[in-house]
Design a protein around this motif. Structure first.
Motif, PDB file in Angstrom:
ATOM      1  N   GLU A  28       3.270  24.260  21.793  1.00 51.73           N
ATOM      2  CA  GLU A  28       3.779  22.828  22.406  1.00 51.73           C
ATOM      3  C   GLU A  28       5.122  22.655  22.183  1.00 51.73           C
ATOM      4  O   GLU A  28       5.480  22.915  20.900  1.00 51.73           O
ATOM      5  CB  GLU A  28       2.619  21.688  21.754  1.00 51.73           C
ATOM      6  CG  GLU A  28       1.284  22.202  22.147  1.00 51.73           C
ATOM      7  CD  GLU A  28       0.249  21.183  21.331  1.00 51.73           C
ATOM      8  OE1 GLU A  28      -0.928  20.824  21.839  1.00 51.73           O
ATOM      9  OE2 GLU A  28       0.843  20.391  20.621  1.00 51.73           O
ATOM     10  N   VAL A  29       5.724  21.610  22.912  1.00 58.32           N
ATOM     11  CA  VAL A  29       7.000  21.357  22.691  1.00 58.32           C
ATOM     12  C   VAL A  29       7.083  19.753  23.108  1.00 58.32           C
ATOM     13  O   VAL A  29       6.525  19.393  24.064  1.00 58.32           O
ATOM     14  CB  VAL A  29       8.081  21.815  23.630  1.00 58.32           C
ATOM     15  CG1 VAL A  29       9.465  21.313  23.506  1.00 58.32           C
ATOM     16  CG2 VAL A  29       8.077  23.171  23.113  1.00 58.32           C
ATOM     17  N   ILE A  30       7.641  19.044  22.047  1.00 58.38           N
ATOM     18  CA  ILE A  30       7.673  17.557  22.305  1.00 58.38           C
ATOM     19  C   ILE A  30       8.863  17.126  22.917  1.00 58.38           C
ATOM     20  O   ILE A  30      10.040  17.656  22.750  1.00 58.38           O
ATOM     21  CB  ILE A  30       7.537  16.969  20.624  1.00 58.38           C
ATOM     22  CG1 ILE A  30       6.339  17.193  20.043  1.00 58.38           C
ATOM     23  CG2 ILE A  30       8.006  15.517  21.054  1.00 58.38           C
ATOM     24  CD1 ILE A  30       6.470  16.655  18.434  1.00 58.38           C
TER      25      ILE A  30
ATOM     26  N   ILE B 107       3.641  15.745  16.438  1.00 57.95           N
ATOM     27  CA  ILE B 107       3.648  17.003  15.893  1.00 57.95           C
ATOM     28  C   ILE B 107       2.092  17.306  15.618  1.00 57.95           C
ATOM     29  O   ILE B 107       1.675  16.604  15.143  1.00 57.95           O
ATOM     30  CB  ILE B 107       4.602  17.036  14.589  1.00 57.95           C
ATOM     31  CG1 ILE B 107       5.840  16.909  14.961  1.00 57.95           C
ATOM     32  CG2 ILE B 107       4.254  18.390  14.123  1.00 57.95           C
ATOM     33  CD1 ILE B 107       7.003  16.915  13.774  1.00 57.95           C
ATOM     34  N   THR B 108       1.681  18.322  16.071  1.00 60.94           N
ATOM     35  CA  THR B 108       0.477  19.196  15.651  1.00 60.94           C
ATOM     36  C   THR B 108       0.644  20.453  15.338  1.00 60.94           C
ATOM     37  O   THR B 108       1.730  21.014  15.158  1.00 60.94           O
ATOM     38  CB  THR B 108      -0.435  19.235  17.145  1.00 60.94           C
ATOM     39  OG1 THR B 108       0.222  20.154  17.868  1.00 60.94           O
ATOM     40  CG2 THR B 108      -0.344  17.862  17.815  1.00 60.94           C
TER      41      THR B 108
ATOM     42  N   THR C  72       2.693  22.569  17.488  1.00 60.72           N
ATOM     43  CA  THR C  72       4.418  22.277  17.786  1.00 60.72           C
ATOM     44  C   THR C  72       5.186  23.530  17.434  1.00 60.72           C
ATOM     45  O   THR C  72       5.127  23.696  16.239  1.00 60.72           O
ATOM     46  CB  THR C  72       4.675  20.823  17.226  1.00 60.72           C
ATOM     47  OG1 THR C  72       3.558  20.008  17.799  1.00 60.72           O
ATOM     48  CG2 THR C  72       5.766  20.456  17.732  1.00 60.72           C
ATOM     49  N   THR C  73       5.913  23.831  18.152  1.00 60.21           N
ATOM     50  CA  THR C  73       7.350  24.820  17.812  1.00 60.21           C
ATOM     51  C   THR C  73       8.542  24.465  17.983  1.00 60.21           C
ATOM     52  O   THR C  73       9.345  25.098  17.510  1.00 60.21           O
ATOM     53  CB  THR C  73       6.842  26.163  18.715  1.00 60.21           C
ATOM     54  OG1 THR C  73       6.963  25.910  20.090  1.00 60.21           O
ATOM     55  CG2 THR C  73       5.656  26.779  18.325  1.00 60.21           C
TER      56      THR C  73
ATOM     57  N   ILE D 207      11.060  21.004  19.722  1.00 57.45           N
ATOM     58  CA  ILE D 207      11.395  19.507  20.309  1.00 57.45           C
ATOM     59  C   ILE D 207      12.703  19.785  21.250  1.00 57.45           C
ATOM     60  O   ILE D 207      13.498  20.545  20.986  1.00 57.45           O
ATOM     61  CB  ILE D 207      12.124  18.693  19.221  1.00 57.45           C
ATOM     62  CG1 ILE D 207      11.149  18.581  18.071  1.00 57.45           C
ATOM     63  CG2 ILE D 207      12.442  17.219  19.700  1.00 57.45           C
ATOM     64  CD1 ILE D 207      11.735  17.830  16.611  1.00 57.45           C
TER      65      ILE D 207
ATOM     66  N   LEU E 290      10.818  23.497  12.891  1.00 53.90           N
ATOM     67  CA  LEU E 290      10.735  23.303  14.354  1.00 53.90           C
ATOM     68  C   LEU E 290      12.123  23.822  15.117  1.00 53.90           C
ATOM     69  O   LEU E 290      13.036  23.511  14.306  1.00 53.90           O
ATOM     70  CB  LEU E 290      10.339  22.219  14.916  1.00 53.90           C
ATOM     71  CG  LEU E 290       8.964  21.355  14.475  1.00 53.90           C
ATOM     72  CD1 LEU E 290       8.693  20.226  14.936  1.00 53.90           C
ATOM     73  CD2 LEU E 290       7.725  22.512  14.770  1.00 53.90           C
TER      74      LEU E 290
END
Length: 387
Positions: free
Chosen positions: A80-82, A123-124, A127-128, A130, A154
C-alpha cells in the motif's frame, strides 16, 4: 447568439521558443542520425537540467507518468502507498500499473497538499511508501513527511510534476524524499513537448533507473528487470535545451501575471487566492482561486460565466481521483474520509496563466469575477482585449 471570438483564452498555453532557433538542432539530428537511446542531446539536457535545478543526478523520460511508474519499480515498492486524492490521475494510476493499492489521505486546507497528520493516521502494516504531490508547485510539508517516513521505515516518492524550479530555504524542492518526479508535458512551465524526469539521490540509483527505462537492459544481451521503454527522444531533448535558454524569462512573466491577479482580486468577498506554501522561489505554474461562501455565484456558475466570454478556466482538480470508478470502491476513497479535499474540488478554479497572456486580458478576467466592481459596460470594453 453571440458568435465565438477568434481568440479564446485557455487556462494555459505552451511556451515556445523562436522556431528558427530550433532548426539547427534538427539539422544536427538529421546529420548524425541519432534519434533516441541516449544520444548527445539527451546527455546534454540531463546535465543542463542538473545544473539549472541544483540537483546531482537526473534521468530523462518520455513522459512524467512513465517516470512515476519507473520510480516505484526502482524502489521496489509493493503493498500500500498513501497518496492524495487531489491530483491528476497519473499519480494514482502509476500505483495501479505496479499492482500497488492506493490509500487516500486528506489534504491540508491551506496548501491543498497531503496533510501529514492524515498520512500518519492512514498507515497500516501493509504501507510501504508515501507519494505526496507538490500541488500547483507549492511545496508539501517535507520535514513532517520525512519524519513520518523515518519513524515508520517508509519510502517517499514526490510527484513533483508541477514543481519545476521551485526552491525552499535549503535549495531545490526536488532534493526531498527518496525520489522526485517531474513532468515536461506541453502544459508545464518547462516543456519538451512530452517528457519527464526522475531526480536521483546518487549515481547507483540513476544506473538502475536508466536500466529500467530501457526495458531492463544491461548490455546487449542481458536483461535484469521487467523495464519499460521510457527513453526521451533526441528531438524532445534538443527542444528542452532550447527551452532552457528562455525559462527564466518565462518564469518572470508568470510571476508578474500572478501578482497582477492577486492585486485585482484582493478584497472580493468569497474569492480566495491560494497562497504560497513557504517556497523561497515559486514557479507560478497555476493560478487557482477558491470560490467560497460569500461569493454571489457558485464555482460552476462563475466558470460558465467566463466560458460565455470565451475564457476557459479549469476546475482543476475536479473530480477527486477517489471518485473515479477504478478507485471509488476503496475504503479510503469515501468522501467522509476526505472532507477537505471534497470541499476544495467543489470550489477551486484555475485561471489562465502563461507567459503570452497580456495584462489587459488579466484585467478583463478579474473584472468578470468582480461582480460588484466594474460596471458591465466597462467589463465588455475590457473583453475586447481578447479579440
Amino acid at each position: 447568439m453571440t458568435p465565438p471570438r477568434k481568440d479564446p483564452v485557455y487556462v494555459t498555453q505552451p511556451h515556445l521558443p523562436p522556431l528558427d532557433e530550433f532548426i539547427p538542432y534538427l539539422e544536427t539530428i538529421w546529420a548524425n542520425k541519432t534519434l533516441t537511446n541516449g544520444g548527445p542531446f539527451h546527455h546534454q539536457l540531463e546535465q543542463a537540467l542538473c545544473d539549472y535545478l541544483g540537483v546531482k543526478h537526473l534521468s530523462l523520460f518520455t513522459n512524467g507518468t512513465i517516470a512515476l511508474v519507473t520510480a516505484l519499480q526502482a524502489l521496489r515498492i509493493t503493498g500500500e502507498v498513501i497518496t492524495t486524492p487531489y491530483s491528476f490521475v497519473a499519480t494514482s494510476h502509476s500505483l495501479l500499473w505496479n499492482g500497488i493499492k492506493p490509500v487516500f489521505a486528506d489534504v491540508d486546507p491551506v496548501t491543498l497538499n497531503l496533510d501529514p497528520a492524515r498520512i500518519e493516521a492512514a498507515i497500516t502494516p501493509q504501507t510501504t511508501a508515501i507519494m505526496p504531490v507538490h500541488v500547483y508547485g507549492h511545496p508539501c510539508d517535507v520535514e513532517a513527511i520525512q519524519t513520518i517516513a523515518d519513524n515508520y521505515n517508509l519510502k517517499v516518492i514526490y510527484d513533483a510534476a508541477h514543481a519545476f524550479g521551485v526552491q525552499d530555504a535549503g535549495g531545490s524542492i526536488l532534493r526531498h524524499g527518496d525520489l522526485s518526479v517531474l513532468s515536461f508535458h506541453a502544459t508545464k512551465v518547462f516543456n519538451t513537448f512530452e517528457g519527464g524526469a526522475i531526480i536521483c539521490p546518487d549515481a547507483k540509483t540513476k544506473v538502475r533507473i536508466d536500466q529500467l527505462k530501457n526495458f531492463g537492459h544491461v548490455g546487449e544481451v542481458t536483461v535484469v528487470a521487467p523495464g519499460i521503454n521510457g527513453k526521451m527522444s533526441e528531438v524532445n531533448a534538443a527542444f528542452g535545451l532550447l527551452q532552457l535558454k528562455y525559462i527564466d524569462q518565462a518564469l518572470a512573466r508568470r510571476a508578474e501575471i500572478a501578482a497582477l491577479y492577486r492585486e485585482l482580486l484582493a478584497g472580493i468577498d468569497g474569492i480566495r487566492c491560494l497562497q504560497d506554501a513557504g517556497e523561497r522561489v515559486a514557479n507560478h505554474a497555476y493560478f487557482p482561486i477558491l470560490v467560497e461562501p460569500g461569493y454571489p455565484l457558485s464555482r460552476d456558475a462563475l466558470n460558465q460565466k467566463l466560458r460565455d466570454h470565451h475564457i476557459y478556466a479549469r476546475r482543476y482538480f475536479f473530480p477527486l481521483i477517489s471518485e473515479f470508478p477504478m478507485y471509488r470502491s476503496l475504503a479510503s476513497a469515501h468522501r467522509d474520509n476526505l472532507p477537505v479535499a471534497s470541499a476544495a474540488t467543489q470550489q477551486v478554479l484555475c485561471l489562465p496563466i502563461y507567459p503570452d497572456l497580456r495584462n489587459a486580458q488579466v484585467e478583463a478576467i478579474a473584472a468578470l469575477i468582480d461582480i460588484g466592481g466594474a460596471p458591465e459596460a466597462r467589463t465588455e470594453s475590457q473583453i475586447e482585449a481578447f479579440a
